[in-house]
Enzyme design. Sequence first.
Site, mmCIF file in Angstrom:
data_model
loop_
_atom_site.group_PDB
_atom_site.id
_atom_site.type_symbol
_atom_site.label_atom_id
_atom_site.label_comp_id
_atom_site.label_asym_id
_atom_site.label_seq_id
_atom_site.Cartn_x
_atom_site.Cartn_y
_atom_site.Cartn_z
ATOM 1 N N ARG A 46 -57.162 8.606 -84.999
ATOM 2 C CA ARG A 46 -56.173 7.549 -84.739
ATOM 3 C C ARG A 46 -55.340 7.335 -85.995
ATOM 4 N NH1 ARG A 46 -57.709 2.758 -85.586
ATOM 5 N NH2 ARG A 46 -59.667 2.904 -84.475
ATOM 6 N N TYR A 98 -32.109 0.862 -71.813
ATOM 7 C CA TYR A 98 -33.141 1.494 -70.999
ATOM 8 C C TYR A 98 -34.013 0.417 -70.329
ATOM 9 C CZ TYR A 98 -37.184 4.246 -69.690
ATOM 10 O OH TYR A 98 -38.209 4.821 -68.967
ATOM 11 N N ASP A 170 -31.960 3.787 -80.446
ATOM 12 C CA ASP A 170 -32.655 4.702 -79.538
ATOM 13 C C ASP A 170 -31.760 5.928 -79.393
ATOM 14 O OD1 ASP A 170 -33.576 6.115 -77.328
ATOM 15 O OD2 ASP A 170 -34.222 4.330 -76.250
ATOM 16 N N LYS A 195 -37.980 13.449 -73.404
ATOM 17 C CA LYS A 195 -36.709 13.957 -72.924
ATOM 18 C C LYS A 195 -36.304 15.215 -73.725
ATOM 19 C CE LYS A 195 -37.317 10.156 -70.641
ATOM 20 N NZ LYS A 195 -36.746 8.883 -70.999
HETATM 21 C C1 LIG Z 1 -37.253 7.534 -71.136
HETATM 22 C C2 LIG Z 1 -36.613 6.634 -72.120
HETATM 23 C C3 LIG Z 1 -37.376 5.697 -72.851
HETATM 24 C C4 LIG Z 1 -38.859 5.490 -72.620
HETATM 25 O O1 LIG Z 1 -39.607 6.584 -73.005
HETATM 26 P P1 LIG Z 1 -41.010 7.004 -72.342
HETATM 27 O O2 LIG Z 1 -41.333 8.259 -73.045
HETATM 28 O O3 LIG Z 1 -40.764 7.163 -70.864
HETATM 29 O O4 LIG Z 1 -41.962 5.894 -72.611
HETATM 30 C C5 LIG Z 1 -36.716 4.944 -73.800
HETATM 31 N N1 LIG Z 1 -35.390 5.065 -74.004
HETATM 32 C C6 LIG Z 1 -34.637 5.941 -73.312
HETATM 33 C C7 LIG Z 1 -33.170 6.016 -73.586
HETATM 34 C C8 LIG Z 1 -35.220 6.744 -72.342
HETATM 35 O O5 LIG Z 1 -34.458 7.594 -71.647
#
Ligand SMILES: *Cc1c(COP(=O)(O)O)cnc(C)c1O
Length: 379
Positions: A46, A98, A170, A195
């Site tokens: 961890r 998001y 983000d 992604k």
């Molecule tokens: C998918 C996404 C998230 C969340 O991420 P997870 O891996 O699904 O927890 C946050 N911000 C954006 C822009 C996203 O497309």
Amino acid sequence: MKMDTLCLHTGVEIDPVTGAASTPIYQASTFHQADWDNPPPYDYARSGNPTRHAVEEAIAKLEGGRRGFAFASGMAAITAVFLTLPAGSHIVACEDIYGGTFRALTRVFARLGITTTFVDATRLDAIEAAITPRTRAIYLETPSNPGMQITDLRGAVDIARRHGVLTIVDNTFMSPYLQRPHELGVDVVVHSATKFLGGHSDLVAGLVTVRDAALADDIYFIQNSFGAVLGPHDSWLLLRGMKTLAVRMKQSQATAQRLAEYLQGHPKVRRVLYPGLPHHPGHALHMSQADGPGAVLSFDIGDAAAVRRFVERIRYPLFAVSLGAVESILSYPARMSHASMPPEERARRGITDGLLRLSVGLEDADDLLTDLEAALAAV
Ligand SMILES: *Cc1c(COP(=O)(O)O)cnc(C)c1O
């Protein structure tokens, strides 16, 4: 080093123990401590694991951050950043945000006394006007989802510095290949590595990078305290995905530009939202802070009935949530990612019943274009 090279030569690409060309999956939860007076670099997974460490180093290099941290999901990464804020903090966030981040802020952090004001972040004056004496952070997504709105990152950093607050971006939609917010002065970058960074629709992961040493220590403290760490196998998958980030982004982006231009000229398409189109209101601004428009576009074909006919006919894109994968992914924000949003709020944000979002993958551009053509003919 150019980004294409950096994707492969992050400094941690060779296993220091064996010289292996790929960082091994150190599938271990605990590590032998021969001498407790001289603690080894890893003691418990961890707190640290060599495979996770490699991916953390890699993202720090790619984003140009001081340190990187890998989490079990994008939401775990984003949450870890918010958990560094003191009780009673206020956050100014983009309203085109998001859905999961909106939920965490309004339904979890609000309970803990951390409040958020959502603003139209395309307007710097709106960001600044929302700042209060309790504000500790400005949270942004650019381009935003699914509206593809652009926020002036340099301008936001300038406001944040004047008010002594953090900037958090983000960067999921761009990936460090196309946009590196730290270079523009942003303090914290977060990713859903599920992604583009992972890129293969085969793992869920999140990443954080920071510039400041004290903030890095705090993020590490939260990561170790809350424990939402990325496991060694997923860390390895992510490392593997990141090696091909440059080629994937380049090809997907080139195809996305072509599809956006095609859709733009199609009589059945009411509007196309893509920062690569010159008429996009944020086009010039985006191109001044990013190296390209990316591989995601949204387009409106009228109404729910049209969407149904389109989706029944389309052949190649996966019809699903998520984005940034080798295969194209078509999603329907009004019924998927933004389904829980009240209809009037959706309408206000331009998330109409005819709006589709396409994340362009690596299929042949002609094949995708022909596929879109056939599906539009059925509308
Ligand atoms: C998918 C996404 C998230 C969340 O991420 P997870 O891996 O699904 O927890 C946050 N911000 C954006 C822009 C996203 O497309």
